[in-house]
Design a protein around this motif. Structure first.
Motif, short mmCIF file in Angstrom:
data_model
loop_
_atom_site.label_atom_id
_atom_site.label_comp_id
_atom_site.label_asym_id
_atom_site.label_seq_id
_atom_site.Cartn_x
_atom_site.Cartn_y
_atom_site.Cartn_z
N HIS A 106 11.49 -11.32 -1.44
CA HIS A 106 10.49 -10.34 -1.07
C HIS A 106 11.30 -9.12 -0.73
CE1 HIS A 106 6.70 -8.83 0.36
NE2 HIS A 106 6.98 -8.80 1.58
N ARG A 107 10.44 -7.81 -1.29
CA ARG A 107 11.02 -6.45 -0.88
C ARG A 107 12.40 -6.17 -1.89
NH1 ARG A 107 7.00 -4.16 0.64
NH2 ARG A 107 7.91 -2.51 1.83
N HIS A 108 12.86 -7.28 -2.55
CA HIS A 108 14.17 -6.94 -3.34
C HIS A 108 14.21 -5.68 -4.19
CE1 HIS A 108 17.48 -8.43 -6.32
NE2 HIS A 108 17.90 -7.61 -5.40
N ALA A 109 12.85 -5.45 -4.68
CA ALA A 109 12.58 -4.30 -5.68
C ALA A 109 12.77 -3.04 -5.02
CB ALA A 109 11.00 -4.62 -6.20
N ILE A 110 12.75 -2.94 -3.82
CA ILE A 110 12.95 -1.51 -3.04
C ILE A 110 14.59 -1.56 -3.33
CG2 ILE A 110 13.43 -0.51 -0.93
CD1 ILE A 110 10.92 -2.19 -0.11
N GLU A 111 15.50 -2.13 -3.29
CA GLU A 111 16.64 -2.18 -3.13
C GLU A 111 17.22 -1.85 -4.83
OE1 GLU A 111 19.02 -5.63 -1.78
OE2 GLU A 111 17.38 -5.87 -0.29
N ILE B 65 4.47 -3.30 -7.48
CA ILE B 65 4.21 -1.88 -7.82
C ILE B 65 4.54 -1.17 -6.67
CG2 ILE B 65 2.36 -0.25 -8.66
CD1 ILE B 65 1.39 -2.56 -10.56
N ASN B 66 3.84 -1.64 -5.42
CA ASN B 66 3.92 -0.90 -4.14
C ASN B 66 5.42 -0.69 -3.85
OD1 ASN B 66 4.43 -1.40 -1.14
ND2 ASN B 66 2.36 -0.32 -1.13
N GLU B 67 6.26 -1.69 -3.78
CA GLU B 67 7.63 -1.80 -3.47
C GLU B 67 8.47 -0.56 -4.41
OE1 GLU B 67 9.72 -5.45 -3.31
OE2 GLU B 67 8.13 -6.43 -2.40
N VAL B 68 8.12 -0.72 -5.59
CA VAL B 68 9.07 0.34 -6.63
C VAL B 68 8.31 1.81 -6.12
CG1 VAL B 68 9.33 0.91 -8.74
CG2 VAL B 68 9.37 -1.46 -8.02
N SER C 286 -2.74 -5.64 8.93
CA SER C 286 -3.38 -4.49 8.07
C SER C 286 -2.74 -5.07 6.41
CB SER C 286 -2.86 -3.20 8.21
OG SER C 286 -3.17 -2.92 9.69
N HIS C 287 -3.32 -4.17 5.40
CA HIS C 287 -2.78 -4.54 4.05
C HIS C 287 -2.48 -3.18 3.67
CE1 HIS C 287 -5.79 -3.53 0.89
NE2 HIS C 287 -6.52 -3.89 1.89
N LEU C 288 -1.31 -3.26 2.78
CA LEU C 288 -1.15 -2.14 1.91
C LEU C 288 -0.85 -2.51 0.35
CD1 LEU C 288 1.73 -0.31 3.79
CD2 LEU C 288 -0.67 0.06 3.93
N ASP C 289 -1.85 -2.09 -0.45
CA ASP C 289 -1.85 -2.58 -2.04
C ASP C 289 -1.76 -4.37 -2.10
OD1 ASP C 289 -1.89 0.01 -2.85
OD2 ASP C 289 0.51 0.04 -3.03
N GLY C 290 -2.71 -4.65 -1.11
CA GLY C 290 -2.99 -6.23 -0.98
C GLY C 290 -1.83 -7.13 -0.54
N ASP C 291 -0.89 -6.31 -0.06
CA ASP C 291 0.03 -7.27 0.61
C ASP C 291 -0.03 -7.13 2.35
OD1 ASP C 291 1.31 -8.59 -1.36
OD2 ASP C 291 3.37 -7.40 -1.07
N PRO C 292 0.21 -8.04 3.08
CA PRO C 292 -0.13 -7.70 4.50
C PRO C 292 0.97 -7.12 5.07
CG PRO C 292 0.42 -10.05 4.10
CD PRO C 292 0.31 -9.45 2.78
N PHE C 293 0.75 -6.13 6.36
CA PHE C 293 1.48 -5.88 6.94
C PHE C 293 1.33 -5.64 8.14
CE2 PHE C 293 3.10 -4.12 2.58
CZ PHE C 293 4.43 -3.48 2.91
N ASP C 294 2.25 -5.67 9.22
CA ASP C 294 1.84 -5.57 10.66
C ASP C 294 2.25 -4.05 11.08
OD1 ASP C 294 1.55 -5.75 13.45
OD2 ASP C 294 3.31 -7.01 13.73
N LEU C 295 1.14 -3.26 11.22
CA LEU C 295 1.22 -1.82 11.42
C LEU C 295 0.70 -1.52 12.84
CD1 LEU C 295 -0.32 -0.42 8.03
CD2 LEU C 295 2.10 -0.77 8.70
#
Length: 293
Positions: A44-49, A71-74, A264-273
């Motif tokens: 998870h989140r590897h696409a960012i790197e 798509i969000n990560e990239v 919360s969610h960003l582009d369908g993925d959950p985030f603790d904001l």
């Protein structure tokens, strides 16, 4: 001289679509035009790197074969750079791809990359984290969180999870400051939309445009349970904004304070904001490869 690009594949996204995408890349990507490599995400989140590496290596585009979360990560990593985002849809909903007219057919999506035609779109920021398509608090974020934990994917699973959660979901009151206007709303959810849809042609914000320099807020006010299926019908007919239970407005900056510290969610993925979520538009910040015309 060939154009250098990197292709990132999410190996768990959309299973069948991903396999077809890999075959279409192999057989239809223009090798006379592109100097490319294919890399797979390993966590998870590897696409960012992988995207950060591509920027440093001088790639002109990073293509992601995956769903809205990948798509969000990239896209979030590319926002504010001159490196373009390419999309080969391979997810469950493919909201941004549909909004940009990118074909869900893997062969046509690869041909779209070959054309290398660009459009510059807005992105949103929620507490500094970028989103391309949609952010939200409330019920849809709770469904996104539950869906993220499931092994099975797909629209039917998403729908059934939503129906199950709706029966026990406790609404909360939100304090909202939008472009200087202050008000409170008890609501099922608040969506902040850069594009018109969640995915699967579920048009939550029919009037949203990805390049108008604004975000669209969609507030789903309390409604009786028997209205659920009518609202669901409206969602797919593109008439949700006409319901008396829906409030919509455009904004550039908004602060939403939740009654509870919910996900919360960003582009369908959950985030603790956290309880306080500051949302703002980041206009003309992302170059995307889109179909001609």
């Amino acid at each position: 001289m060939k154009t250098k690009i990197r292709i990132i594949v999410n190996p768990v996204s959309g299973s069948g679509r991903r396999k077809k995408a890999l075959r279409m890349i192999d057989s239809h990507l223009d090798t006379d035009k592109f100097d490319f490599e294919i890399v797979k995400t390993q966590h998870h989140r590897h696409a960012i790197e992988l995207t950060q590496e591509a920027i440093k290596d001088g790639c002109k585009a990073v293509v992601i074969a995956g769903g809205d979360g990948s798509i969000n990560e990239v896209g979030a990593t590319l926002a504010g750079t001159n490196v373009a985002l390419g999309i080969i849809p391979a997810g469950s909903g493919n909201g941004l791809s549909r909004s940009l007219g990118i074909s869900l057919n893997p062969k046509k999506a690869v041909e779209n990359i070959n054309n290398f035609n660009f459009r510059t779109i807005d992105t949103g920021l929620a507490n500094g984290k970028a989103f391309m398509n949609m952010a939200g608090v409330g019920f849809d974020a709770a469904v996104a969180d539950a869906f993220h934990k499931q092994k099975m994917r797909g629209f039917f699973k998403y729908f059934m999870l939503g129906l199950k959660l709706l029966l026990n979901y406790k609404l909360q009151t939100y304090s909202i400051v939008a472009d200087g206007r202050e008000f409170e709303r008890k609501a099922h959810l608040i969506s902040m939309a850069n594009s018109a849809q969640y995915g699967n042609d579920a048009l939550v914000a029919p009037k949203a445009l990805v390049d108008d320099g604004m975000l669209d807020a969609v507030v789903v006010n309390p409604f009786p349970f028997h209205q659920y299926f009518l609202l669901f019908y409206r969602l797919f007919r593109g008439t949700l904004n006409q319901s008396p239970y829906i409030k919509t407005f455009k904004f550039k900056e908004m602060i939403v304070t939740q009654e509870r510290d919910d996900v919360s969610h960003l582009d369908g993925d959950p985030f603790d904001l956290g309880q306080v979520v500051e949302i703002k538009i980041n206009p003309a910040s992302l170059k995307v490869i889109v179909p001609n015309g």
